[in-house]
Design a protein around this motif. Structure first.
Motif: not given
Length: 331
Positions: A81-82, A227-233
């Motif tokens: 969702a984020i 969280v960090v990996v997916s936001i960067t992706a």
């Protein structure tokens, strides 16, 4: 302070995984969705794996181990969702690979095995100290990964052709990418091994109990790499890698429970935990169903500004789960 320090280490290392995962996808030609499902999901789930093993084998706190896994599953779905909010005006599921439906489906199947096993509890037969559900979980996971790989063969081939032309990471060698991947994974292993000891102390001092602390605080910290990996992706335009990482992590998380069961020598793991974890499992299944609907009937625009109906639903269910679990923990 120890909890914050562990979290900081996990965030610092997790922030590098997405970049080098993308490098490996380019250099090997395996594709972002496949790298997200297998390599990224397994690496970002290292905290859950190490935390779970140390919780059951060293600390002797099976509820922290199970709470961490079940809580991480709902966190991962809330992270989607984020990511949707961060994806601009187009929904995160718009033009997403339909292969993610396989990952979501197998995730529900794995969680179903866990829910039935918890509800049966001590009545479930076992082999020595290992429950019979452990080999079932392992087999279903392997079938799921294989199914996604077979489905994506054509997409992987097309990606290889694209990547030959792209060459986005010409200055980074494959050897360097793998080296940096391993280094950051080791840092995560260190922090995740320390985490259950800190969580045990927090549970005792606050009086909230191992189940609540494992589901909320430990799960939140061990989900930080995702969280960090997916936001960067998402920021580098690899939405499929981000989605595959979340759904793949949930599949891998349930596999971790099978590993925890093998390390827990007091008996079958699900015979020594609180049945409150059923609530989290059911919510994880419902939230995955929302994701399946979003993937099957993706909208080309968001319903409420930068937020889609599916994202709002995931946020609501995530908050509701934490509230219900808190009420059960203090009752």
């Amino acid at each position: 302070m120890q909890f914050i320090f562990c979290s900081a280490l996990i965030v610092a290392s997790g922030s590098q995984l997405s970049k080098y995962g993308d490098v490996i996808a380019e250099k090997t030609g395996l594709g972002r969705a496949w790298i997200g499902l297998v390599l990224m999901a397994s690496i970002t789930s290292l905290p859950e794996l190490i935390t779970g093993v140390s919780s059951v084998a060293i600390v002797g706190a099976p509820d922290i181990a199970l709470g961490d896994i079940m809580g991480s599953c709902i966190y991962n779905l809330a992270i989607l969702a984020i990511l949707d909010v961060m994806n601009g005006h187009k929904p995160i599921f718009f033009k997403a690979d339909k292969g993610h439906l396989l990952s979501a489906g197998f995730g529900v199947a794995l969680m179903g095995v866990v829910l039935v096993s918890i509800m049966v509890g001590g009545s479930f037969p076992g082999l020595a100290h290992v429950g019979l559900y452990t080999p079932v979980i392992i087999v279903v996971y392997l079938i799921g990964v294989r199914a996604v790989y077979v489905y994506e063969k054509t997409a992987i081939k097309e990606f290889v052709e694209e990547v030959v032309e792209a060459g986005h990471y010409a200055d980074i060698t494959l050897k360097k990418a793998w080296t940096m991947y391993v280094v950051n994974a080791l840092v995560i292993v260190f922090a995740a091994t320390w985490l259950p000891f800190v969580a045990e102390g927090i549970a005792e001092m606050t009086g909230l109990g191992n189940s609540f602390v494992g589901t909320v605080f430990v799960a939140m910290t061990t989900s930080l790499p995702e969280v960090v990996v997916s936001i960067t992706a998402v920021r580098i335009g690899a939405q499929d890698m981000a989605i595959a990482n979340m759904l793949g992590s949930n599949m891998f998380n349930v596999l971790v429970l099978a590993v925890d069961d093998m390390f827990y020598t007091a008996g079958p793991l699900f015979s020594h935990i609180s049945t409150n974890h059923v609530v989290t499992g059911i919510m994880a299944v419902i939230m995955t169903a929302v994701v399946v609907v979003g993937l099957t009937y993706p909208s080309d625009r968001k319903s409420f500004g930068r937020v889609g109906w599916d994202s709002l639903t995931l946020f609501f269910l995530w908050g509701l789960t934490i509230y219900i679990f808190y009420v059960l923990s203090v009752a």
